[in-house]
Design a protein around this motif. Structure first.
Motif: not given
Ligand SMILES: [Zn+2]
Length: 292
Positions: A207, A235, A274-275
């Motif tokens: 993240c 991310n 991640c995101c």
């Molecule tokens: Zn994330």
């Protein structure tokens, strides 16, 4: 069944998956609704989500159980479904993964603050994570992946809980999103030294904010502990609102690939996103790793 220990012993990088939450939102999950409920309410969407990463070339996919611990589910009134939610997520992933792709049971933070700030004591945290890990193991995961941790004590409690509940391999990452530290002030050096001593197979970052900050955190871990097995699951940059409603991440698959090479240069052994990262990001990393 694939074996994480064995795969880690082989040469090369284990390609993980990309985001779950932002992907499910694209599939219609309302923002603010816990994604984990879809394991029971919309299993076809969850399977489609897992399949997209399998098709993109992931060697390991995470279960849709990031917020599947009791305190996180209780916030949405779903604490009584914790067992079914985690078992279902693991079974659906196992179905899609087949014999070659690893299924790692995702466990995120409880969302509660640890003692002495309260209300979460260390022993309670261990029990919550043991409860979730047991259900994930029952559903057939190949390992437990603890992620987005910010508090080192909660991270240790998650490892201990997973160890109490199963003999499965454990991997763990923390999110360094606050000026090079986690939100709770933990530095990467401190994280890797503490967690590597906890009998886990790999430690790393996920993240966070930018790719560059994630890379710096990985480099700090590598410098502090040259022998550690490291993970990077950053991310796709920071989200911003477009036209006031649409959430956009600016990191393209091409930029992700550029950084995948930099993470590989730090000898990370497990790599994903991640995101904001998508199957397209994962497929691009796959192609780049194969060409390297
Ligand atoms: Zn994330």
């Amino acid at each position: 069944m694939p074996d994480l220990r064995q795969k880690l012993a082989e040469p090369g990088i284990i390609l993980m998956d990309g985001a779950t939450g932002t992907q499910l939102q694209k599939m219609g999950l309302p923002v603010g609704q816990p994604a984990e409920l879809w394991n029971l309410q919309n299993p076809e969407a969850i399977k489609k989500h897992y399949q997209a990463y399998r098709d993109a070339g992931s060697d390991a996919i995470l279960t849709n159980t990031f917020g599947g611990n009791r305190p996180a589910l209780e916030k949405h009134g779903s604490g009584d479904q914790i067992h079914e939610i985690n078992v279902a997520a693991a079974r659906l992933a196992r179905e899609v993964a087949g014999d070659n792709v690893l299924v790692l049971g995702s466990m995120g933070p409880t969302g509660l603050l640890m003692a002495p700030m309260r209300p979460l004591t260390y022993d309670n945290a261990v029990a919550y994570f043991a409860e979730q890990a047991a259900a994930l193991a029952e559903g057939g995961v190949d390992g437990i992946h603890i992620e987005t941790m910010s508090d080192l004590n909660e991270a240790k409690a998650a490892v201990e809980g997973a160890q109490q509940a199963t003999d499965l391999p454990i991997t763990i990452t923390m999110s360094f999103d606050t000026h090079g530290r986690t939100m709770m002030g933990v530095r990467p050096e401190e994280a890797v030294k503490t967690l590597w001593a906890e009998d886990v197979l790999a430690v790393g970052v996920n993240c966070g904010r930018t790719l560059e900050e994630n890379l710096q955190a990985v480099a700090a871990m590598r410098a502090a502990m040259p022998e550690a097995v490291l993970i990077a699951k950053p991310n796709a940059g920071l989200p911003r609102l477009e036209a006031g409603t649409e959430i956009v991440y600016d990191v393209t698959p091409e930029i992700m690939v550029e950084y995948a090479r930099k993470f590989a240069a730090q000898q990370v052994k497990m790599l994903g996103g991640c995101c904001g990262s998508t199957p397209a990001h994962i497929a691009a990393i796959k192609a780049a790793l194969e060409a390297a």
